[in-house]
Every structure is written in C-alpha cells, then in structure tokens.
Design a protein around this motif. Structure first.
Motif, short mmCIF file in Angstrom:
data_model
loop_
_atom_site.label_atom_id
_atom_site.label_comp_id
_atom_site.label_asym_id
_atom_site.label_seq_id
_atom_site.Cartn_x
_atom_site.Cartn_y
_atom_site.Cartn_z
N LEU A 112 16.44 81.96 7.03
CA LEU A 112 17.53 80.82 6.72
C LEU A 112 16.75 79.79 5.73
O LEU A 112 15.81 79.12 6.35
CB LEU A 112 18.07 80.27 8.02
N ARG A 113 17.52 79.40 4.84
CA ARG A 113 16.87 78.27 3.74
C ARG A 113 17.53 76.75 4.28
O ARG A 113 18.41 76.64 4.88
CB ARG A 113 17.52 78.38 2.39
N THR A 114 16.29 75.82 4.40
CA THR A 114 16.85 74.53 4.54
C THR A 114 16.50 73.81 3.32
O THR A 114 16.04 74.22 2.45
CB THR A 114 15.96 74.07 5.89
N GLY A 115 16.63 72.49 3.73
CA GLY A 115 16.38 71.47 2.39
C GLY A 115 14.98 71.33 2.29
O GLY A 115 14.70 70.54 1.52
N ARG A 116 13.99 71.91 3.48
CA ARG A 116 12.75 71.58 3.28
C ARG A 116 11.94 72.90 2.76
O ARG A 116 12.18 74.00 3.34
CB ARG A 116 12.29 71.08 4.81
N ILE A 168 15.68 85.19 -7.48
CA ILE A 168 17.06 84.60 -7.95
C ILE A 168 18.33 85.52 -7.40
O ILE A 168 19.33 84.96 -6.78
CB ILE A 168 17.14 85.00 -9.40
N SER A 169 17.98 86.71 -7.04
CA SER A 169 19.17 87.57 -6.40
C SER A 169 19.22 87.47 -5.03
O SER A 169 20.31 87.99 -4.21
CB SER A 169 18.64 89.33 -6.97
N SER A 170 18.45 86.90 -4.37
CA SER A 170 18.43 86.56 -3.02
C SER A 170 19.33 85.59 -2.55
O SER A 170 19.72 84.84 -3.49
CB SER A 170 17.14 86.06 -2.36
N PRO A 171 20.13 85.63 -1.38
CA PRO A 171 21.03 84.69 -1.04
C PRO A 171 20.40 83.14 -0.72
O PRO A 171 21.40 82.28 -0.05
CB PRO A 171 21.57 85.31 0.38
N LEU A 172 19.28 83.00 -1.05
CA LEU A 172 18.76 81.58 -0.70
C LEU A 172 19.25 80.57 -1.63
O LEU A 172 19.04 79.32 -1.29
CB LEU A 172 17.13 81.58 -0.81
N GLY A 173 19.83 80.86 -2.83
CA GLY A 173 20.22 80.09 -3.78
C GLY A 173 18.94 79.48 -4.75
O GLY A 173 19.42 78.40 -5.10
N LEU A 174 18.05 79.82 -4.72
CA LEU A 174 16.94 79.47 -5.65
C LEU A 174 16.85 79.75 -6.89
O LEU A 174 17.10 80.90 -7.28
CB LEU A 174 15.55 79.84 -4.83
N ASN A 175 16.25 79.02 -7.76
CA ASN A 175 16.29 79.23 -9.28
C ASN A 175 14.81 78.96 -9.81
O ASN A 175 14.40 77.91 -10.43
CB ASN A 175 17.36 78.49 -10.01
N PRO A 176 13.89 79.97 -9.59
CA PRO A 176 12.56 79.72 -9.70
C PRO A 176 12.36 79.79 -11.35
O PRO A 176 12.79 80.27 -11.99
CB PRO A 176 11.73 80.65 -9.09
N LYS A 177 11.20 79.02 -11.89
CA LYS A 177 10.79 79.07 -13.04
C LYS A 177 9.29 79.23 -13.48
O LYS A 177 8.59 79.22 -12.50
CB LYS A 177 10.87 77.52 -13.89
N VAL A 178 9.13 80.17 -14.51
CA VAL A 178 7.87 80.78 -14.83
C VAL A 178 6.91 79.62 -15.28
O VAL A 178 6.83 78.66 -15.99
CB VAL A 178 7.76 81.79 -15.71
N ASP A 179 5.71 79.31 -14.61
CA ASP A 179 4.83 78.36 -14.86
C ASP A 179 3.32 79.10 -15.05
O ASP A 179 2.59 78.93 -13.84
CB ASP A 179 4.73 77.33 -13.68
N GLY A 180 3.03 79.48 -16.25
CA GLY A 180 1.84 80.40 -16.53
C GLY A 180 1.78 81.75 -15.78
O GLY A 180 2.61 82.62 -16.18
N LYS A 192 26.72 69.83 2.97
CA LYS A 192 27.25 69.72 4.48
C LYS A 192 27.76 71.14 4.88
O LYS A 192 27.67 71.51 5.98
CB LYS A 192 28.51 68.74 4.48
N GLU A 193 28.75 71.81 4.14
CA GLU A 193 29.22 73.04 4.55
C GLU A 193 28.02 74.10 4.64
O GLU A 193 28.34 74.95 5.56
CB GLU A 193 30.12 73.63 3.30
N HIS A 194 27.06 74.09 3.89
CA HIS A 194 25.83 74.98 3.95
C HIS A 194 25.32 74.75 5.50
O HIS A 194 24.70 75.70 6.04
CB HIS A 194 24.99 74.84 2.71
N MET A 195 25.09 73.36 5.65
CA MET A 195 24.30 73.32 6.80
C MET A 195 25.11 73.81 8.13
O MET A 195 24.58 74.11 9.00
CB MET A 195 24.20 71.62 7.03
N GLN A 196 26.40 73.50 8.16
CA GLN A 196 27.28 74.14 9.17
C GLN A 196 27.10 75.36 9.24
O GLN A 196 27.24 76.12 10.46
CB GLN A 196 28.63 73.56 9.03
N THR A 266 19.69 70.21 9.57
CA THR A 266 20.50 68.96 9.48
C THR A 266 19.77 67.90 9.00
O THR A 266 20.37 67.04 8.19
CB THR A 266 20.96 68.63 10.87
N GLN A 267 18.44 67.84 9.25
CA GLN A 267 17.58 66.71 8.66
C GLN A 267 17.07 66.96 7.00
O GLN A 267 16.61 65.92 6.58
CB GLN A 267 16.44 66.15 9.83
N GLY A 268 16.98 68.12 6.90
CA GLY A 268 16.29 68.54 5.46
C GLY A 268 15.07 68.36 5.37
O GLY A 268 14.22 67.81 5.57
#
Length: 268
Positions: A112-116, A168-180, A192-196, A266-268
């Motif tokens: 589960l993805r959180t804000g941290r 990118i295809s995972s349900p985590l909603g992340l968008n990584p960038k190539v760095d070297g 808020k909806e995602h937290m709930q 909840t606290q992120g």
C-alpha cells in the motif's frame, strides 16, 4: 560196553546243562533289552517336558509386555492407554501458522502506497524482462533518498526500461524518471479519498489475518479434542489456556502492524 554207556550218559547230562544255561541267558538278555527299551521310551518323554514348559513360560511372560500403547496398572492390574505427548507439537504447529499469517499481513501492507517513501513499497511489483517475470527487488536495489523520493538502481542497466514500465503500470500511481543508470521516483501526496480507501484496505487485511490466527487456534483445539479420553482433562485445560495466550499475542501483533500503517497513511 559199560564204558561207552557211562560216556553216553555224561554227554547227555552235559548237553542238558548247556541247554539250560543258554535258555537262562536268553531270558536275561530279553529282560535287559526290555528294560533298556522301556527306559529309552520314558527318558525322552521326561526330557521333552522341560522345553515345552519353558516355551509356555516365555510365551506367557511376553504377554505381560506392551508395545508402547498399553501398560498394566500395578494396583489393579487393568490395562490403560498411554497417549503420546502431542501437546508441544500441536502448539508449535499453531504458532507456525499464526506467524505465517503475520508475515503475509506485513507483505500486504507493504504494497500500500502512502505519502511517505518506503523502500519496500516496490517489492511486490512484477517486472518482465527477456520473457521472464521476476519481482522488482530481485532485479534492483530500492533506496530512500528522502521522505518523498525513491531511487531504483538495477543490477543490470539493460533492465532499466523494463523497470520503469513496470512501476508506471503498477497501481501505486508513481511516475519515475530516468537519471543516468537509475530511476528516480517521486512520491506524490495522497488525496483524502485515497487515504480513506487505503485505510479500508488495512482494516480488511487486519480482519483477514485475525481470522487466520483464530482458525489456527481452533485447529489446535480440535486436534486435542480428537485425542479423547487419552488426553487428561487437566492437561487439556492447560493446553487450551496456552493456545489462547498465543492467539492473543499474535492478534496484538496484527493490530500493532495495522495501526502503524494507518498512521503512516493518514499522516503522510
């Protein structure tokens, strides 16, 4: 003439004497033979009594020994069943099943993805490279740059694109960038909806693992119950108390994991 007559009489007497001696000798021989035969016939019978008596004694004595299941009570002489001590093995099996449920809960919460940012939040992502599917943590090292950023360093730089596509295809909603030769994945803040929604998932996972723990408890108690009268009642009560304490311990661990995850969400 008279001389010949005297000699004839003496010869006749000698023959009669010899005949009598021979008859007496034959009679004694027959008596001795009869005695020997009678003795030989009696002797084996008396000798054969000892082996059969010994065999019967050993056979009857062996009946007094059991092969691990029955024993004789010294006071009454009645037999009683000796139940094996299955308590420790049943308890160990229950503890193993409960621990496995906690491990599975930890893995589910890590997805589960959180804000941290968390290094384990990408472990469950499946990456396909060269036709082979593998977990991301088998292909790269994920580390935390800061509370809002992850770094993904592949063991093989050729898998960089495959890693990016899988994240990118995972349900985590992340968008990584190539760095070297690595990927940088910023962690966006949760709405808020995602937290709930995440908190509901945590609550469901908590209930599922508690049910698994209770099933392990019931299975252990049923095993002891099936032992029947061979398991003493006082031992059964003590065993049930130990299993209940074990159940409370693992339920508490599940609650602590889920509460920590909800706080993280909840606290992120």
């Amino acid at each position: 003439m008279a001389l010949y007559l005297v000699r004839a009489i003496k010869l006749t007497n000698t023959i009669r004497t010899t005949t009598l001696l021979l008859r007496s000798s034959n009679t004694q021989t027959r008596n001795i033979s009869h005695f020997l035969v009678s003795h030989n016939q009696l002797t084996p019978r008396s000798q054969n009594l000892t082996p059969f008596c010994s065999f019967d004694f050993l056979r009857d004595s062996r009946r007094g020994f059991a092969k691990g299941k029955k024993s004789k009570d010294d006071s009454g002489g009645s037999t009683m069943e000796l139940a094996p001590d299955i308590g420790p093995s049943v308890k160990a099996s229950a503890a193993s099943q409960m621990d496995a449920a906690i491990v599975a809960l930890s893995r589910e919460l890590a997805k589960l993805r959180t804000g941290r940012a968390s290094a384990g939040m990408l472990d469950h992502i499946i990456v396909e490279t060269d036709g082979v599917k593998m977990q991301l943590n088998h292909l790269a090292v994920v580390s935390v740059i800061d509370s809002k950023t992850l770094s993904v360093n592949p063991y093989d730089p050729n898998t960089l694109k495959a890693l990016e596509s899988a994240i990118i295809s995972s349900p985590l909603g992340l968008n990584p960038k190539v760095d070297g030769q690595r990927l940088i994945a910023p962690i966006p803040p949760l709405t808020k909806e995602h937290m709930q929604a995440m908190c509901k998932v945590v609550a469901k996972s908590s209930e599922d693992v508690k049910q698994s723990i209770r099933r392990a408890r019931q299975k252990a108690l049923d095993t002891i119950k099936k032992a029947g009268s061979s398991f003493p009642k006082d031992e059964a009560k003590r065993f049930e108390k130990e299993i209940d304490e074990l159940t409370k311990k693992f339920v508490k661990s599940a609650d602590e994991l889920c509460k920590a995850k909800e706080k993280e969400i909840t606290q992120g």
